[in-house]
Design a protein around this motif. Structure first.
Motif, PDB file in Angstrom:
ATOM      1  N   ASP A 148      72.165  -0.222  34.061  1.00  0.00           N
ATOM      2  CA  ASP A 148      71.402   0.913  34.368  1.00  0.00           C
ATOM      3  C   ASP A 148      71.420   1.317  36.245  1.00  0.00           C
ATOM      4  OD1 ASP A 148      70.779   3.599  34.506  1.00  0.00           O
ATOM      5  OD2 ASP A 148      69.638   3.375  32.837  1.00  0.00           O
ATOM      6  N   PRO A 149      72.529   1.966  36.632  1.00  0.00           N
ATOM      7  CA  PRO A 149      71.938   1.871  38.072  1.00  0.00           C
ATOM      8  C   PRO A 149      70.367   2.478  39.198  1.00  0.00           C
ATOM      9  CG  PRO A 149      73.686   3.667  37.208  1.00  0.00           C
ATOM     10  CD  PRO A 149      73.291   2.684  36.206  1.00  0.00           C
ATOM     11  N   LYS A 150      70.352   3.061  37.367  1.00  0.00           N
ATOM     12  CA  LYS A 150      68.600   3.977  38.049  1.00  0.00           C
ATOM     13  C   LYS A 150      67.831   3.101  37.195  1.00  0.00           C
ATOM     14  CE  LYS A 150      70.499   8.857  36.199  1.00  0.00           C
ATOM     15  NZ  LYS A 150      70.579   9.446  34.942  1.00  0.00           N
ATOM     16  N   ILE A 151      68.022   1.689  37.044  1.00  0.00           N
ATOM     17  CA  ILE A 151      67.186   0.795  37.292  1.00  0.00           C
ATOM     18  C   ILE A 151      66.765  -0.371  37.231  1.00  0.00           C
ATOM     19  CG2 ILE A 151      65.614  -0.999  35.863  1.00  0.00           C
ATOM     20  CD1 ILE A 151      66.690   0.984  33.488  1.00  0.00           C
ATOM     21  N   TYR A 152      68.046  -0.676  37.856  1.00  0.00           N
ATOM     22  CA  TYR A 152      69.296  -2.239  38.819  1.00  0.00           C
ATOM     23  C   TYR A 152      69.957  -1.601  40.135  1.00  0.00           C
ATOM     24  CZ  TYR A 152      68.029  -4.360  34.511  1.00  0.00           C
ATOM     25  OH  TYR A 152      67.125  -4.253  33.331  1.00  0.00           O
ATOM     26  N   ASP A 153      68.843  -1.806  41.162  1.00  0.00           N
ATOM     27  CA  ASP A 153      69.870  -1.449  42.646  1.00  0.00           C
ATOM     28  C   ASP A 153      71.699  -2.971  42.849  1.00  0.00           C
ATOM     29  OD1 ASP A 153      68.041  -0.629  43.485  1.00  0.00           O
ATOM     30  OD2 ASP A 153      66.860  -1.501  44.632  1.00  0.00           O
ATOM     31  N   ASP A 154      70.791  -3.595  42.434  1.00  0.00           N
ATOM     32  CA  ASP A 154      72.102  -4.113  41.974  1.00  0.00           C
ATOM     33  C   ASP A 154      73.705  -3.921  40.899  1.00  0.00           C
ATOM     34  OD1 ASP A 154      71.269  -5.462  39.991  1.00  0.00           O
ATOM     35  OD2 ASP A 154      71.425  -7.620  40.256  1.00  0.00           O
ATOM     36  N   ALA A 155      73.682  -2.782  40.849  1.00  0.00           N
ATOM     37  CA  ALA A 155      74.258  -2.535  39.836  1.00  0.00           C
ATOM     38  C   ALA A 155      75.655  -2.222  40.087  1.00  0.00           C
ATOM     39  CB  ALA A 155      73.844  -1.435  39.190  1.00  0.00           C
ATOM     40  N   VAL A 156      76.493  -2.280  39.406  1.00  0.00           N
ATOM     41  CA  VAL A 156      77.647  -2.613  40.138  1.00  0.00           C
ATOM     42  C   VAL A 156      78.715  -1.513  39.409  1.00  0.00           C
ATOM     43  CG1 VAL A 156      80.260  -3.959  40.631  1.00  0.00           C
ATOM     44  CG2 VAL A 156      78.150  -4.484  40.744  1.00  0.00           C
ATOM     45  N   LEU A 157      79.680  -0.377  40.044  1.00  0.00           N
ATOM     46  CA  LEU A 157      80.423   0.423  39.271  1.00  0.00           C
ATOM     47  C   LEU A 157      81.623  -0.195  38.788  1.00  0.00           C
ATOM     48  CD1 LEU A 157      80.855   3.403  38.564  1.00  0.00           C
ATOM     49  CD2 LEU A 157      82.019   3.259  40.894  1.00  0.00           C
ATOM     50  N   LEU A 158      81.933  -0.084  37.412  1.00  0.00           N
ATOM     51  CA  LEU A 158      83.157  -0.874  36.957  1.00  0.00           C
ATOM     52  C   LEU A 158      84.535   0.547  37.804  1.00  0.00           C
ATOM     53  CD1 LEU A 158      81.830  -1.744  33.201  1.00  0.00           C
ATOM     54  CD2 LEU A 158      82.470  -3.131  35.918  1.00  0.00           C
ATOM     55  N   GLU A 159      85.423   0.139  38.355  1.00  0.00           N
ATOM     56  CA  GLU A 159      86.441   0.759  38.174  1.00  0.00           C
ATOM     57  C   GLU A 159      87.966   0.938  37.382  1.00  0.00           C
ATOM     58  OE1 GLU A 159      88.937  -0.264  41.686  1.00  0.00           O
ATOM     59  OE2 GLU A 159      87.001  -0.645  43.203  1.00  0.00           O
ATOM     60  N   LYS A 160      87.687   0.207  36.243  1.00  0.00           N
ATOM     61  CA  LYS A 160      88.099   0.390  35.097  1.00  0.00           C
ATOM     62  C   LYS A 160      87.710  -0.562  33.895  1.00  0.00           C
ATOM     63  CE  LYS A 160      92.111  -2.666  35.812  1.00  0.00           C
ATOM     64  NZ  LYS A 160      93.558  -2.677  35.969  1.00  0.00           N
ATOM     65  N   ILE A 161      88.154  -0.025  33.128  1.00  0.00           N
ATOM     66  CA  ILE A 161      87.084  -1.136  31.256  1.00  0.00           C
ATOM     67  C   ILE A 161      88.227  -0.782  30.145  1.00  0.00           C
ATOM     68  CG2 ILE A 161      85.934   0.953  30.664  1.00  0.00           C
ATOM     69  CD1 ILE A 161      83.822  -1.201  30.153  1.00  0.00           C
ATOM     70  N   SER A 162      88.672  -1.586  29.355  1.00  0.00           N
ATOM     71  CA  SER A 162      89.093  -1.152  28.113  1.00  0.00           C
ATOM     72  C   SER A 162      88.270  -0.793  27.243  1.00  0.00           C
ATOM     73  CB  SER A 162      89.544  -2.349  27.337  1.00  0.00           C
ATOM     74  OG  SER A 162      89.040  -3.113  26.944  1.00  0.00           O
TER      75      SER A 162
END
Ligand code: UTP
Length: 223
Positions: A148-162
């Protein structure tokens, strides 16, 4: 292209004001020249507010969902007003009506359909129903993060996922009226079974819709 676009209520009606409806109407009208467009609008805060009142009145979950659906349809009506003649003037209540209205060559705008899922699922089912070339999910974050990017500063955006990985990722989440988290499981199931090309992008900037159609690499692609 035939495109189904879901616009989260948290995007289009973050506050009780008209601007985002107007901004989206402008962009959607420009896309109408070259594409067949179906829109599914979410409920956002107004839906959550109404659902809370219903819950306080001891309504059951399906009843609360029903209240949420009514609000999504009201939001759809606002977008229809903003689109003017470019939109079909009524909100379809099911997929057959959506297809029937699309023969008008106008943009079809709908909200929810039945209890137990969110408008993300409506978008995915509609995309399957109309054999859409693309499903775009406009949400209030940049896409799917590993946490969760609202909680974790180091959250990484996934460009793709199955679709399978996404299903596993979301399985643990909550699914009560008004709280179908980031993307609901029914939607992922539909995407998985029909292989619809799907992109989740941040809808706070309506121009992102043009970027994704211009093949810019933004958001999260479900492959
Ligand atoms: P949303 O799709 O807006 O759900 O529908 P959401 O997860 O709260 O998303 P945001 O905040 O708009 O991004 C609002 C509520 O309406 C009911 C559900 O209770 C949902 O949480 N609903 C909506 C249904 O039961 N069925 C539908 O087909 C659509």
């Amino acid at each position: 292209m035939r495109i189904v676009i879901t616009i989260g209520g948290s995007v289009v009606i973050k506050a009780y004001e008209h601007q985002k409806f107007q901004e989206y109407a402008k962009i959607l009208s420009s896309l109408k020249q070259d594409h067949q467009i179906f829109i599914v609008v979410g409920g956002g805060k107004p839906a959550r507010d109404y659902i809370q009142i219903a819950r306080d009145l001891k309504a059951g979950e399906a009843h609360c969902d029903d209240i949420g659906i009514d609000i999504t349809r009201l939001n759809a009506k606002l977008l229809i007003i903003a689109l003017g003649d470019d939109a079909y003037p009524s909100v379809p209540e099911n997929f057959q009506e959506a297809v029937a209205y699309s023969t008008s060559n106008r943009i079809v705008v709908m909200g929810g359909t039945e209890p137990a899922h969110s408008t993300d699922a409506v978008g995915a089912i509609l995309a399957e129903y109309v054999k859409a070339d693309l499903l775009v999910n406009l949400t209030s974050v940049d896409g799917l993060y590993d946490k969760d990017p609202k909680i974790y500063d180091d959250a990484v955006l996934l460009e793709k996922i199955s679709a399978q990985e996404m299903w596993e990722f979301l399985r643990e989440k909550d699914s009560k009226a008004g709280t179908y988290e980031f993307f609901d499981l029914t939607a992922v199931q539909m995407i998985k079974r029909s292989g619809i090309k799907t992109v989740i992008i941040n809808g706070d900037l309506p121009e992102n819709l043009l970027k994704v159609l211009g093949n810019h690499k933004i958001g999260t692609r479900i492959v």
